[in-house]
Design a protein around this motif. Structure first.
Motif, PDB file in Angstrom:
ATOM      1  N   ALA A 174      69.215  48.003  16.834  1.00 33.45           N
ATOM      2  CA  ALA A 174      70.004  47.931  15.595  1.00 33.45           C
ATOM      3  C   ALA A 174      71.461  48.256  15.880  1.00 33.45           C
ATOM      4  N   LYS A 175      72.314  47.601  15.129  1.00 31.80           N
ATOM      5  CA  LYS A 175      73.750  47.662  15.399  1.00 31.80           C
ATOM      6  C   LYS A 175      74.354  49.027  15.089  1.00 31.80           C
ATOM      7  N   ALA A 176      75.158  49.488  16.021  1.00 30.25           N
ATOM      8  CA  ALA A 176      75.843  50.780  15.835  1.00 30.25           C
ATOM      9  C   ALA A 176      77.144  50.736  16.599  1.00 30.25           C
ATOM     10  N   PRO A 177      78.090  51.566  16.195  1.00 33.92           N
ATOM     11  CA  PRO A 177      79.408  51.512  16.851  1.00 33.92           C
ATOM     12  C   PRO A 177      79.406  52.200  18.208  1.00 33.92           C
ATOM     13  N   VAL A 178      80.533  52.116  18.890  1.00 32.01           N
ATOM     14  CA  VAL A 178      80.712  52.864  20.131  1.00 32.01           C
ATOM     15  C   VAL A 178      80.576  54.352  19.831  1.00 32.01           C
ATOM     16  N   ALA A 179      80.192  55.093  20.863  1.00 26.97           N
ATOM     17  CA  ALA A 179      80.100  56.547  20.714  1.00 26.97           C
ATOM     18  C   ALA A 179      81.458  57.142  21.041  1.00 26.97           C
ATOM     19  N   GLY A 180      82.131  57.614  20.022  1.00 26.94           N
ATOM     20  CA  GLY A 180      83.458  58.193  20.219  1.00 26.94           C
ATOM     21  C   GLY A 180      83.870  58.883  18.945  1.00 26.94           C
ATOM     22  N   GLY A 181      84.983  59.597  18.999  1.00 28.49           N
ATOM     23  CA  GLY A 181      85.522  60.198  17.787  1.00 28.49           C
ATOM     24  C   GLY A 181      84.652  61.278  17.178  1.00 28.49           C
ATOM     25  N   SER A 182      83.639  61.714  17.900  1.00 31.27           N
ATOM     26  CA  SER A 182      82.683  62.717  17.385  1.00 31.27           C
ATOM     27  C   SER A 182      81.959  62.231  16.134  1.00 31.27           C
ATOM     28  N   TRP A 183      81.853  60.897  15.962  1.00 27.96           N
ATOM     29  CA  TRP A 183      81.228  60.399  14.737  1.00 27.96           C
ATOM     30  C   TRP A 183      79.746  60.033  14.905  1.00 27.96           C
ATOM     31  N   THR A 184      79.202  60.118  16.111  1.00 29.24           N
ATOM     32  CA  THR A 184      77.866  59.588  16.338  1.00 29.24           C
ATOM     33  C   THR A 184      76.784  60.380  15.606  1.00 29.24           C
ATOM     34  N   ALA A 185      76.889  61.707  15.609  1.00 29.65           N
ATOM     35  CA  ALA A 185      75.856  62.508  14.938  1.00 29.65           C
ATOM     36  C   ALA A 185      75.805  62.171  13.451  1.00 29.65           C
ATOM     37  N   ALA A 186      76.973  62.079  12.828  1.00 25.31           N
ATOM     38  CA  ALA A 186      77.000  61.769  11.395  1.00 25.31           C
ATOM     39  C   ALA A 186      76.546  60.335  11.133  1.00 25.31           C
ATOM     40  N   SER A 187      77.013  59.392  11.939  1.00 27.96           N
ATOM     41  CA  SER A 187      76.772  57.978  11.666  1.00 27.96           C
ATOM     42  C   SER A 187      75.346  57.571  12.032  1.00 27.96           C
ATOM     43  N   SER A 188      75.004  57.720  13.314  1.00 28.14           N
ATOM     44  CA  SER A 188      73.660  57.329  13.738  1.00 28.14           C
ATOM     45  C   SER A 188      72.616  58.267  13.160  1.00 28.14           C
ATOM     46  N   GLY A 189      72.979  59.543  13.046  1.00 23.05           N
ATOM     47  CA  GLY A 189      72.032  60.514  12.489  1.00 23.05           C
ATOM     48  C   GLY A 189      71.647  60.153  11.067  1.00 23.05           C
ATOM     49  N   THR A 190      72.627  59.788  10.255  1.00 26.13           N
ATOM     50  CA  THR A 190      72.347  59.424   8.866  1.00 26.13           C
ATOM     51  C   THR A 190      71.536  58.129   8.800  1.00 26.13           C
ATOM     52  N   ALA A 191      71.881  57.171   9.658  1.00 27.59           N
ATOM     53  CA  ALA A 191      71.142  55.900   9.665  1.00 27.59           C
ATOM     54  C   ALA A 191      69.677  56.126  10.035  1.00 27.59           C
ATOM     55  N   VAL A 192      69.450  56.971  11.006  1.00 24.74           N
ATOM     56  CA  VAL A 192      68.073  57.279  11.424  1.00 24.74           C
ATOM     57  C   VAL A 192      67.344  57.992  10.288  1.00 24.74           C
ATOM     58  N   MET A 193      68.023  58.937   9.686  1.00 25.77           N
ATOM     59  CA  MET A 193      67.396  59.679   8.603  1.00 25.77           C
ATOM     60  C   MET A 193      67.012  58.731   7.457  1.00 25.77           C
ATOM     61  N   LYS A 194      67.913  57.802   7.132  1.00 28.39           N
ATOM     62  CA  LYS A 194      67.611  56.871   6.031  1.00 28.39           C
ATOM     63  C   LYS A 194      66.472  55.934   6.388  1.00 28.39           C
ATOM     64  N   ALA A 195      66.463  55.458   7.633  1.00 33.84           N
ATOM     65  CA  ALA A 195      65.369  54.573   8.051  1.00 33.84           C
ATOM     66  C   ALA A 195      64.042  55.317   8.004  1.00 33.84           C
ATOM     67  N   CYS A 196      64.059  56.560   8.447  1.00 29.80           N
ATOM     68  CA  CYS A 196      62.837  57.368   8.426  1.00 29.80           C
ATOM     69  C   CYS A 196      62.380  57.610   6.994  1.00 29.80           C
ATOM     70  N   ARG A 197      63.354  57.831   6.130  1.00 31.01           N
ATOM     71  CA  ARG A 197      63.050  58.069   4.713  1.00 31.01           C
ATOM     72  C   ARG A 197      62.370  56.826   4.116  1.00 31.01           C
ATOM     73  N   ASP A 198      62.835  55.670   4.520  1.00 28.82           N
ATOM     74  CA  ASP A 198      62.254  54.404   4.062  1.00 28.82           C
ATOM     75  C   ASP A 198      60.808  54.283   4.549  1.00 28.82           C
ATOM     76  N   VAL A 199      60.595  54.542   5.839  1.00 27.34           N
ATOM     77  CA  VAL A 199      59.236  54.486   6.384  1.00 27.34           C
ATOM     78  C   VAL A 199      58.357  55.538   5.715  1.00 27.34           C
ATOM     79  N   ALA A 200      58.930  56.695   5.460  1.00 28.92           N
ATOM     80  CA  ALA A 200      58.166  57.758   4.793  1.00 28.92           C
ATOM     81  C   ALA A 200      57.706  57.293   3.418  1.00 28.92           C
ATOM     82  N   GLU A 201      58.587  56.615   2.724  1.00 32.86           N
ATOM     83  CA  GLU A 201      58.221  56.160   1.378  1.00 32.86           C
ATOM     84  C   GLU A 201      57.121  55.093   1.444  1.00 32.86           C
ATOM     85  N   GLN A 202      57.263  54.220   2.457  1.00 28.92           N
ATOM     86  CA  GLN A 202      56.206  53.209   2.625  1.00 28.92           C
ATOM     87  C   GLN A 202      54.862  53.880   2.896  1.00 28.92           C
ATOM     88  N   ALA A 203      54.881  54.869   3.784  1.00 31.73           N
ATOM     89  CA  ALA A 203      53.636  55.576   4.126  1.00 31.73           C
ATOM     90  C   ALA A 203      53.101  56.312   2.906  1.00 31.73           C
TER      91      ALA A 203
END
Lengths: 337, 752
Positions: free
Chosen positions: B511-540
């Motif tokens: 899945a598409k994500a930006p370069v790792a820089g600017g100290s933004w990866t934890a917030a950006s990828s972390g939130t995306a992962v959390m939301k995807a997991c939340r979606d799977v959780a709801e399906q389950a």
């Protein structure tokens, strides 16, 4: 890196014979400097003669002193019990240099034959009289804060980088060499040379000669000595200025003084006048300052390294104080004593 | 007991704790492969021939001797290369500054020392390296200009601003008059040397030509999407023809943000020879691209006798290349860190005959905050106010530029906790007043600040019937711990053990994500992962609720938590189902979802988001010899929620070490006559050795932030900002000598 032939010698005679009169041949032991230089295309040997199997890796008693085989590693030498107890200055100087890994690989003979770390010497994209005689010396007027303040010439301002050699100079070791014309002994002070108009030559070895042993005289300075190394970071950097100092004292009176500086010249730098000045005098800061002033009086700065003159003056005084007090600089704690 | 519900809908089992790296075993056993380690059948090896001149043109290349070496396939030069895209725009990558990017082997023009002039391709590395030494290049050289201060006269305000870098704000108030009228004035120049990133891993690319004619590319890059974009544009390829991977990096620090020339050359050779090619650069060649450019800054502070700032002026002269206008935010921090009514910030570029500089850990802030925070220390002495008190006197909870409050700013807690841990109250402010034997002792402090950024990012997660979860996106783990924190977030979100979660990163097939820089990866990828997991959780959850006799019937999704492999009603764990049972009983093989995250626009309308720090340093300096030791550093960090206290602490430790290097050691030395960096190896370019590093104490102060659902701000960069100023301030306190020129080497201490 160029392509080369490889010969492994089983005896010293075989090694000398294999070298013959081939100007492109090089002896190789630890290779910690030669291999780097080959990667930078500074050294392009046509033939490497591997001397690591020669029986030159022992330290033996000789005439009250010690005879160090050319293949004894820097680490083995520094940690040898006889060296630590009788020549602690040498042990300390070795441990002030390089890293544990390099000291494990580097040999005694290789250490004294290592080449300058002048940036321009390493950069084949620039002129360098040491690398390509006659091409010029851009270090003069260039980036030269690490360069020589003593004994430099218009052709070269490089320094000899070894720490071990500074101690060997102070201890007045003798280098035993052998070659096509037989064996000879070279006093340590005569082993390395000043650049003059022929900076390509670091030392007085003749073509085809190799170092066999380094002999330490009986005089050992076990009590009053130090190796003080000042550098741009606290480990793994070549000396801006280093001081090997040793005394024999009668009470507070100096019977014998030995002093050699590293990082300041094309060879370990000694000033016999300054040593003589100290002889018979009390071991006081005033006398140490007088000796230091005498030494730095003949220093000449380059465009960026003038600070090394004052740094050397202060380092000499501190080194002599450390030696006189019997509180040698430790090489494990980087706090200066 | 109240149940702690994390934003990720599970319990905080792993998030917030000190967890070891999930990729640690792979790294220490050598299983982790880096860009220069991937093999392919008939792999050819390229070795770059670097320009010996800095400026001018190539007049001739004689490659006959090199090509005659057995095993050499070809020596590729600008004269015989395959056709490539002609317009410079085609070489613009995602983070390119304005200008015309460098094109390797494009023509005979030489624009910087070490520029690649030929690529020798051979059957093995050693043959290529040997043959490269035989290539003879003739040049017509021009006089280079690499001295920033000498070029000051032709400096300019960059006409096109770099994307993502705010230009200096319009001045407010009247800084000139306010400074002139101030009771206390400080105005000084500050300098920082050129620095090169020098990660352990050299730059490398392996281009594998697949049987179907597509390319699989392993690149040292902080975001594979950038390599893919670059290659498709430069070589006229479609994205589906180029898969780029960068699973691990041996350090990036910013020098892996832009695709570097070894990637271009590897693809060029692969196309030319129609075989797989690897190109690895040497340590020496690290000095032939991207660096943190030196800067000359003037900071003028005017204050009343109580230390209240009445005027701030901060001007920076910065170097860039001849062909791109690289820009950093150096001066804006001086308008944000303190409240002041009269502020004037200016920034100018000067063109140098070097490669284009690039982002290096906290670009701009390292440079600018060093100057500002040293000036603040000078003001503290001029006003005789404690440095912490001076900063508190000028504290602002509102961003003066944007006129919006900070979403959170626990800097006062950093001051308090950092000072207590350091023992600041025992400091005698008088210079040269503290000593330890022959050493003068100095205590200094400074603030750090960095943006809390977030970028659009997506992530895909797949839950399989055996209760295992795969998480992935294309961003890179540049050694920071991204694999680990994403695994923690996903495991907590679905109540799984971390061992059951596999995170995949650094692959354009993910899945598409930006370069790792600017100290933004934890917030950006972390939130995306959390939301995807939340979606799977709801399906389950929906599947679970639909089961016959489900204990979750009539329960809303918001009322359940995922914990220990079960879905249970919050506060009533007796009502639960086993996740794998749900999958099995409903005949579900997989559940998957893609989550996407983007900055919260509503939040951004109301608030500004920054991380802050207070750094305290102790130095001991031999009074006579001027040798400096940094014996203690306390770094107190306010960076929102800390996802993993172990990997986050490591980020700060590493950044503090890098800050010590910036303060005392790092300097790429130019011979301006040659236009050449001369100390191009790790023996002579000094970074701190173990002996230079003593106690480093990291404090994470509590800070709640709502810029993103995780509450994280990122910790990759904040640890270096301000560290050099804290050390330079400590050097002043120890010696009474103010050294405004980094690195602080022994010659400067003796001369001052």
């Amino acid at each position: 890196m160029n392509r080369f032939d490889y010969v492994r010698a089983g005896t010293v005679a075989e090694a000398v014979q294999a070298f013959g009169s081939d100007p492109s041949a090089r002896f190789i032991a630890g290779g910690t400097n030669l291999i780097d230089l080959m990667k930078y295309n500074v050294e392009k040997p046509g033939r490497l003669i591997d001397i690591t199997r020669l029986p030159l890796n022992t330290i033996e008693e000789r005439d009250g002193g010690l005879r160090i085989g050319a293949l004894v590693s820097n680490a083995d030498l520094a940690y040898d019990d006889r060296i630590r107890s009788r020549y602690p200055l040498l042990s300390s100087a070795i441990l002030a240099g390089a890293s544990a890994q390099l000291r494990n690989a580097a040999s005694t003979g290789g250490n004294i034959n290592q080449r300058t770390r002048c940036y321009y010497f390493y950069d084949e994209g620039t002129p360098c009289n040491k690398r390509e005689p006659g091409s010029g010396c851009p270090a003069i007027g260039g980036v030269n804060r690490i360069h020589a303040i003593f004994g430099a010439s218009d052709a070269c301002i490089a320094t000899h980088p070894s720490d071990m050699c500074v101690a060997l100079a102070a201890l007045e070791a003798t280098v035993q060499v052998t070659g096509p014309d037989g064996d000879r002994a070279i006093a340590f002070a005569d082993y390395h040379r000043l650049p003059g108009d022929d900076p390509a030559k670091d030392n007085t070895l003749k073509p085809g000669e190799m170092v066999v042993t380094v002999d330490l005289p009986a005089k050992d300075y076990g009590q009053h000595h130090t190796y003080l190394k000042l550098r741009d970071r606290l480990s793994y950097a070549f000396a801006l200025v280093s001081v090997a100092a040793a005394f024999e004292l009668d009470g507070q009176t100096i019977r014998t003084a030995r002093l050699a500086l590293g990082g300041v010249a094309h060879k370990p730098w000694r000033n016999l006048e300054a040593e003589a000045l100290l002889q018979g005098k009390p071991a006081t800061r005033e006398n140490f300052q007088a000796a230091a002033d005498l030494i730095v009086a003949e220093a000449k700065p380059q465009s960026e390294n003038g600070f090394k003159i004052e740094l050397a003056r202060r380092a000499i005084v501190r080194g002599l104080e450390q030696a006189a007090a019997g509180t040698p600089q430790t090489q494990s704690d980087k706090r200066i004593q | 007991m109240a149940t702690q519900i994390s934003p990720a809908s599970g319990r905080d089992t792993f998030v917030g704790r000190a967890m070891s790296r999930v990729d640690g075993p792979a790294k220490v056993t050598g299983l982790a492969k880096y860009a220069g380690e991937f093999a392919a059948p008939n792999l050819a090896h390229g070795y770059v021939v670097s320009s010996a001149i800095t400026k001018g043109r190539i007049t001739a290349i004689d490659a006959a001797a090199a090509e005659a070496v057995p095993g050499v396939f070809k020596v590729i030069t600008h004269e015989n290369r395959p056709s490539i895209a002609g317009e410079a725009e085609a070489y613009q990558d995602m983070v390119a500054p304005p200008g015309a990017p460098f094109r390797a082997l494009y023509d005979e023009t030489i624009a910087f020392s070490g520029q690649p002039v030929a690529l020798v391709v051979a059957e093995d590395f050693d043959t290529a390296r040997y043959a490269a030494s035989l290539v003879r290049v003739s040049y017509e050289a021009e006089t280079p200009h690499t001295d920033l201060e000498a070029q000051a006269g032709s400096s300019y305000d960059p006409p096109e601003k770099r994307d993502g870098i705010k230009p200096p704000p319009e001045p407010w108030g009247d800084a000139g008059s306010a400074f002139d009228g101030a009771a206390i004035k400080v105005s000084q120049q500050y300098r920082i040397a050129h620095e090169h990133h020098n990660p352990m891993e050299p730059h490398a690319s392996t281009v594998v030509v697949e049987d179907d004619g597509t390319y699989t590319v392993y690149d040292k890059i902080q975001g594979v999407a950038n390599s893919q974009l670059y290659l498709t544009n430069a070589f006229g390829l479609k994205p589906e023809q180029v898969r780029c991977l960068s699973p691990y990096m041996g350090g990036g620090f910013g020098c892996g943000l832009r695709p570097q020339y070894q990637l271009f050359l590897a693809m060029l050779a692969a196309q030319d020879l129609n075989r797989s090619v690897r190109v690895v650069l040497t340590r020496d060649q690290m000095w032939s691209f991207t660096y943190r450019p030196g800067a000359v800054q003037t900071v003028s502070l005017g204050a009343d006798t109580s230390g209240n700032l009445q005027a701030i002026r901060h001007d920076a002269l910065h170097g860039t290349s001849q062909y791109e206008d690289y820009q950093e935010n150096i001066v804006n921090w001086s308008g944000i860190l303190y409240g002041c009514d009269n502020v004037e910030l200016t920034y100018r570029l000067a063109k140098l005959d070097t490669a284009t500089p690039g982002d290096m850990r906290a670009p701009g802030a390292v440079t600018g905050v060093f100057a500002l925070e040293t000036a603040m220390d000078e003001l503290a002495y001029a006003t005789r106010i404690d440095p912490i008190q001076l900063r508190i006197a000028n504290y602002t909870d509102t961003d003066p530029v944007e006129e919006k409050p900070f979403g959170s700013k626990a800097l006062k807690a950093c001051f308090r906790q950092g000072a207590e841990r350091f023992g600041w109250s025992k400091r005698n402010p008088e210079p040269r007043s503290m000593r330890d034997g022959k050493e003068l002792v100095g205590w200094g402090m400074a603030c750090g600040i960095w943006e809390a950024l977030m970028m659009e990012s997506s992530a895909k997660v797949t839950l399989t019937a055996d209760g295992r979860l795969e998480v992935g996106n294309s961003t890179g783990d540049i050694g920071t711990g991204t694999y680990t924190i994403l695994t923690q977030i996903a495991a907590d979100a679905l109540g799984l053990p971390m061992e059951h979660v596999t995170t995949k990163l650094g692959d354009t097939d993910l899945a598409k994500a930006p370069v790792a820089g600017g100290s933004w990866t934890a917030a950006s990828s972390g939130t995306a992962v959390m939301k995807a997991c939340r979606d799977v959780a709801e399906q389950a959850f929906k599947l679970a609720r639909g089961l016959e006799g489900s204990p979750l019937a009539n329960v809303d999704f918001e009322r359940v938590v995922f914990s220990k492999g079960r879905i249970e009603v919050a506060g009533d764990p007796a009502k639960s189902v086993v996740l794998t049972d749900v999958m099995r009983q409903t005949g579900t093989e997989t559940l998957e979802a893609t989550g996407s995250a983007s900055p919260d626009k509503d939040f951004a309308k109301q608030y500004e988001a920054y991380t802050h720090s207070a750094v305290f340093a102790e130095v001991k300096i031999d009074e006579e010899l001027g040798i400096v030791r940094v014996t203690r550093v306390v770094s107190a960090i306010a960076a929102g929620k800390i996802l993993n206290t172990k990997t986050a602490r490591s980020q700060i430790l590493g950044a503090v070490v890098m800050g010590i290097g910036s303060a005392l050691h790092e300097e790429s030395m130019l011979d301006h006559r040659l236009g050449r960096f001369m100390n191009r190896n790790l023996g002579e370019y000094h970074v701190p050795a173990n002996a230079d590093i003593h106690d480093i104490d990291v404090i994470f102060v509590d800070e709640e932030d709502k810029a993103n659902p995780l509450g994280v701000k990122g910790v990759g960069e904040i640890g270096i900002v301000g560290t050099a100023a804290a050390i330079s301030n400590a050097v002043f306190h120890a010696t009474g000598k103010r050294i405004r020129d980094l690195p602080i080497t022994v010659d400067k201490i003796l001369a001052a």
